[in-house]
Design an enzyme around this catalytic site. Structure first.
Site, short mmCIF file in Angstrom:
data_model
loop_
_atom_site.label_atom_id
_atom_site.label_comp_id
_atom_site.label_asym_id
_atom_site.label_seq_id
_atom_site.Cartn_x
_atom_site.Cartn_y
_atom_site.Cartn_z
N CYS A 2 110.55 -19.04 -20.33
CA CYS A 2 111.65 -18.21 -20.82
C CYS A 2 111.40 -17.96 -22.30
O CYS A 2 110.51 -18.58 -22.90
CB CYS A 2 112.97 -18.96 -20.70
SG CYS A 2 113.33 -19.47 -19.01
N ARG A 28 108.40 -12.81 -21.90
CA ARG A 28 108.46 -14.21 -21.46
C ARG A 28 109.46 -14.42 -20.31
O ARG A 28 109.54 -15.50 -19.74
CB ARG A 28 108.85 -15.13 -22.62
CG ARG A 28 107.78 -15.22 -23.70
CD ARG A 28 108.17 -16.29 -24.70
NE ARG A 28 108.23 -17.60 -24.08
CZ ARG A 28 107.24 -18.47 -24.01
NH1 ARG A 28 106.07 -18.17 -24.53
NH2 ARG A 28 107.41 -19.64 -23.44
N TRP A 75 113.42 -16.51 -17.27
CA TRP A 75 112.54 -16.38 -16.10
C TRP A 75 112.93 -17.54 -15.21
O TRP A 75 112.58 -18.68 -15.47
CB TRP A 75 111.07 -16.47 -16.54
CG TRP A 75 110.12 -16.31 -15.40
CD1 TRP A 75 109.43 -17.29 -14.75
CD2 TRP A 75 109.71 -15.09 -14.79
NE1 TRP A 75 108.64 -16.75 -13.78
CE2 TRP A 75 108.79 -15.40 -13.77
CE3 TRP A 75 110.05 -13.75 -15.00
CZ2 TRP A 75 108.20 -14.43 -12.96
CZ3 TRP A 75 109.45 -12.79 -14.20
CH2 TRP A 75 108.54 -13.14 -13.19
N ASN A 101 113.95 -23.74 -22.70
CA ASN A 101 112.77 -23.23 -22.00
C ASN A 101 111.97 -24.42 -21.53
O ASN A 101 111.61 -25.28 -22.34
CB ASN A 101 111.93 -22.38 -22.97
CG ASN A 101 110.58 -22.02 -22.38
OD1 ASN A 101 110.44 -21.84 -21.18
ND2 ASN A 101 109.56 -21.95 -23.23
N GLY A 102 111.71 -24.50 -20.23
CA GLY A 102 110.96 -25.64 -19.70
C GLY A 102 111.54 -26.06 -18.37
O GLY A 102 112.32 -25.33 -17.76
N GLU A 481 87.78 -14.57 -4.19
CA GLU A 481 88.61 -14.29 -5.36
C GLU A 481 87.73 -13.87 -6.56
O GLU A 481 88.09 -12.96 -7.31
CB GLU A 481 89.47 -15.52 -5.70
CG GLU A 481 90.36 -15.40 -6.92
CD GLU A 481 91.32 -14.21 -6.90
OE1 GLU A 481 91.48 -13.55 -5.86
OE2 GLU A 481 91.88 -13.91 -7.97
N LYS A 485 88.14 -10.25 -8.55
CA LYS A 485 88.35 -10.14 -9.99
C LYS A 485 87.31 -9.20 -10.60
O LYS A 485 87.63 -8.33 -11.39
CB LYS A 485 88.25 -11.50 -10.68
CG LYS A 485 89.38 -12.46 -10.49
CD LYS A 485 90.66 -12.11 -11.22
CE LYS A 485 91.55 -11.25 -10.38
NZ LYS A 485 92.40 -11.86 -9.39
N GLU A 488 87.98 -5.46 -9.55
CA GLU A 488 89.17 -4.75 -10.04
C GLU A 488 89.18 -4.58 -11.55
O GLU A 488 89.79 -3.64 -12.06
CB GLU A 488 90.47 -5.41 -9.55
CG GLU A 488 90.78 -6.74 -10.16
CD GLU A 488 92.15 -7.30 -9.76
OE1 GLU A 488 93.07 -6.51 -9.52
OE2 GLU A 488 92.28 -8.53 -9.68
N HIS A 504 73.57 -12.92 8.66
CA HIS A 504 73.86 -12.09 9.83
C HIS A 504 74.08 -10.62 9.42
O HIS A 504 74.93 -9.94 9.97
CB HIS A 504 75.09 -12.64 10.57
CG HIS A 504 74.87 -14.02 11.07
ND1 HIS A 504 74.03 -14.32 12.12
CD2 HIS A 504 75.33 -15.22 10.62
CE1 HIS A 504 74.00 -15.63 12.31
NE2 HIS A 504 74.78 -16.20 11.41
N LYS A 604 101.37 -2.45 -12.48
CA LYS A 604 102.21 -3.63 -12.44
C LYS A 604 103.64 -3.14 -12.61
O LYS A 604 103.88 -2.17 -13.33
CB LYS A 604 101.82 -4.49 -13.65
CG LYS A 604 102.28 -5.88 -13.58
CD LYS A 604 101.20 -6.74 -13.01
CE LYS A 604 101.70 -8.11 -12.75
NZ LYS A 604 100.74 -8.87 -11.98
C1 AGP Z 1 94.93 -9.40 -7.96
O1 AGP Z 1 94.37 -9.56 -9.20
C2 AGP Z 1 95.95 -8.34 -7.83
N1 AGP Z 1 96.91 -8.35 -8.83
C3 AGP Z 1 96.47 -8.20 -6.41
O2 AGP Z 1 95.47 -8.44 -5.49
C4 AGP Z 1 97.69 -9.07 -6.04
O3 AGP Z 1 97.32 -10.40 -5.90
C5 AGP Z 1 98.29 -8.53 -4.74
O4 AGP Z 1 98.69 -7.21 -4.93
C6 AGP Z 1 99.44 -9.36 -4.26
O5 AGP Z 1 100.50 -9.39 -5.15
P1 AGP Z 1 101.67 -10.42 -4.97
O6 AGP Z 1 101.11 -11.79 -5.10
O7 AGP Z 1 102.65 -10.10 -6.08
O8 AGP Z 1 102.27 -10.19 -3.61
#
Ligand code: AGP
Length: 609
Positions: A2, A28, A75, A101-102, A481, A485, A488, A504, A604
């Site tokens: 927060c 935050r 938050w 906050n915590g 993962e 990363k 993207e 395969h 986002k």
């Molecule tokens: C990953 O870096 C992305 N931001 C994306 O794959 C994300 O994890 C996915 O859209 C799921 O989002 P969520 O966890 O908010 O559901």
């Protein structure tokens, strides 16, 4: 996470200054907001759920009287984002207001004790125990004063906190205390500010004093007193000049949110270890009783589910189906029924495909469990039980800290379930629990020691056209993962497979100098993985290996390697092993001139300018 802010001002009214500062702290937390000032022998409070601008429109956050006040942007961790749970919180008399906050770990016990002594609680927050404890301390010893009462109170708290308290009985001061949550002071002539982050007061002053863990602060006009909580001794400390621009300050000096959030992981992991016992227990009971368990998510959250499926199976002998949410209805929709349990994992709690799966499963009477970072999100509203993963707001588009937090929560669930089912010995439980507790420090060490190395590797491979990521067992999830990363953020096409599957088909892509990243956690798959490395090497691939410290067998084969501390149990390995991959993606993006915070075609819901 927060945002907290407060000020003692000579000539100005506090409320508009607090309002403007909270706006600068909105990154935050942004689910509720509140302010309290002290004036005319009274505490004045305004608070509500919602974003600051919306609350201001209906409540006018600027018209509280007085030159001293505190403010909070929330938050949610305990209790939904509702007006009643918004800070500040007050004691029974309303003469005392507190922001925090915590996470207070022992709030449940403290609340029960306080209630048994007649205290009346209004909210569901952990914070509310604090004003009641201060009230009781002052009632028991009326000559003690606010500062000493706060000092006595924080000694009873377990967990993390930055708190600030004001009292109508001592209207000239604010008392703050810190343990494991950030707190910094700003000084401008007679005016004094405190905040969780420098950006809140940077437009007002660049003179700052950083508060350390275990310190109590008494702020009054033109005066800052710092004391050690342990023994009350006074700590002298001079302000420092902050050279950051406002933009740098929001990122705490980091060039991008992504790298800031990578660096936040040790603290986030410490927070996830404070998951509320009651809900974790309840969730593991539902998992235990389900006939079939589906782990449903998208993107990074899906990779966390994939890793978790190994944890549940290896520790608790519970088979689960990790399923990409956009495929769930087609793949499993008809198999779901009243005996099914869906654990939906979503950082935002709002991802459309995940929610669509959840809705489909609800219509077939399945039990919905949620793991999310956003308390109050749709996922929390439709879940029978949910757990907040306590990572704080994620600003970077690339999920980093939220992934490792999800893994930590699900590892804790798997351990609980294993205990419930009697599947691991007490010794093994203790061993794994101890290792889990050490992960924040291990991740800290990896960032400290390996960031420069990943930077160099990124430089070397920056022009690679494609990347391969391979792992075996639970490291398959880490490989997936790492690949996501890199794709993207740095726009490098990449492929990931369980290493055993590579021969395969995918191996036909390999030609000289093709970079292949191997995740080589030291587990039962290690020997076989060496075989996979040899296959790739024989075809001229450049091997980049993530290895355990001192793993000479793989060091000899690798063109480049990054070391992770020894002794990490296999089931926990994705947490530390993914961190170098996050840094690799970040530095590849930098080398290739991409902005890691603004990957193209991805958005986002919340952005910070
Ligand atoms: C990953 O870096 C992305 N931001 C994306 O794959 C994300 O994890 C996915 O859209 C799921 O989002 P969520 O966890 O908010 O559901």
């Amino acid at each position: 996470m927060c945002g907290i802010f407060g000020c003692v001002l000579k000539d100005e009214k506090a409320a508009p200054v607090i309002h403007a500062a909270l706006k600068r702290l909105e990154y935050r937390g942004y689910d509720s907001v509140g302010e309290a000032t002290v004036s005319g022998g009274k505490i004045w409070i305004k608070k509500d759920q919602g974003k600051i601008d919306d609350v201001h429109k209906t409540r006018n956050l600027d018209d509280l009287p007085g030159n001293i006040g505190i403010g909070h942007t929330r938050w949610a961790t305990h209790g939904a984002p509702l007006e009643v749970n918004a800070h500040p919180h007050v004691d029974c008399t309303g003469e005392l207001a507190v922001i925090h906050n915590g996470i207070i770990e022992n709030f449940d016990e403290l609340r029960t004790e306080l209630e048994s002594r007649g205290h009346v609680f209004k909210s569901k927050t952990d914070t509310e125990v604090i004003p009641h404890l201060i009230e009781e301390t002052m009632d028991n010893n009326p000559t003690l004063g606010l500062a000493n009462a706060v000092l006595e109170t924080v000694k009873k708290l377990q967990g993390s906190y930055s708190i600030a308290a004001i009292s109508s009985k001592e209207p000239d001061k604010i008392v703050c205390a810190r343990n494991e949550s950030p707190l910094v002071l700003g000084v401008k002539d007679q005016d004094i500010y405190f905040s969780s982050d420098i950006p809140a007061f940077l437009p007002l002053t660049n003179k700052a004093i950083v508060v350390d863990d275990g310190e109590l602060i008494i702020l009054s006009l033109g005066k800052v007193e710092i004391k050690k909580i342990a023994d009350g001794s006074v700590v002298p400390r001079e302000p420092k000049i902050i050279e950051w621009s406002p933009e740098m300050a929001v990122k705490q000096g980091y060039p991008h949110f992504m790298i800031k959030e990578i660096h936040e992981q040790p603290q986030c992991l410490r927070n996830t270890l404070r998951v509320q016992e009651h809900y974790a227990d309840l969730m593991s009971t539902f998992l235990d009783r389900a006939r079939d368990v589906y782990l449903v998510a998208c993107g990074t959250s899906y990779h966390a589910c994939l890793a978790a499926s190994y944890m549940f199976s290896k520790l608790a002998f519970l088979p689960t189906f990790p399923i990409i949410a956009s495929e769930f209805i087609e793949q499993s929709g008809k198999s779901v029924n009243i005996d099914s349990t869906i654990l939906a994992v979503s950082q935002s709690g709002e991802t459309a495909d995940t929610l669509a799966s959840v809705n489909a499963a609800r219509q077939r009477a399945a039990t919905i469990l949620g793991l999310t970072n956003a308390i109050g999100s749709t996922l929390t509203r439709v879940s029978r039980v949910y757990i907040g993963q306590q990572s704080g707001p994620e600003i970077g588009v690339a999920a980093t800290k939220t992934f490792t937090s999800q893994l930590s929560v699900m590892a804790q669930l798997a351990l609980r379930l294993a205990k419930k089912r009697g599947k691991v010995s007490q010794d093994e439980m203790d061993f794994l629990a101890e290792k889990l507790m050490k992960l924040p420090d291990i991740v800290e060490e990896i960032i400290l020691k390996q960031e420069e190395k990943t930077k160099q590797i990124a430089k070397k491979y920056k022009d690679a056209k494609t990347f391969f990521f391979l792992g075996r067992g639970i490291s398959t999830a880490t490989a997936f993962e790492g690949r996501l990363k890199l794709m993207e953020i740095a726009y490098v096409p990449a492929i990931a497979f369980p290493a055993g599957e590579s021969k395969h088909g995918p191996i036909s892509l390999i030609e000289p100098d093709f970079p292949v990243v191997f995740i080589c956690a030291k587990d039962e798959t290690h020997k076989t993985l060496i075989g996979n490395i040899m296959e790739m090497k024989a075809r001229g691939a450049s091997i980049i290996a993530l290895i355990e410290e001192g793993d000479e067998a793989i060091k000899k084969l690798a063109d480049d390697y990054i070391e992770v501390p020894k002794g990490i149990p296999e089931v926990l390995s994705p947490i530390p092993y993914v961190v170098p991959l996050q840094m690799l993606a970040y530095y590849m993006a930098i080398e290739r001139g991409c902005n890691p915070d603004k990957p193209r075609n991805l958005a986002k819901s919340v952005t910070v300018k």
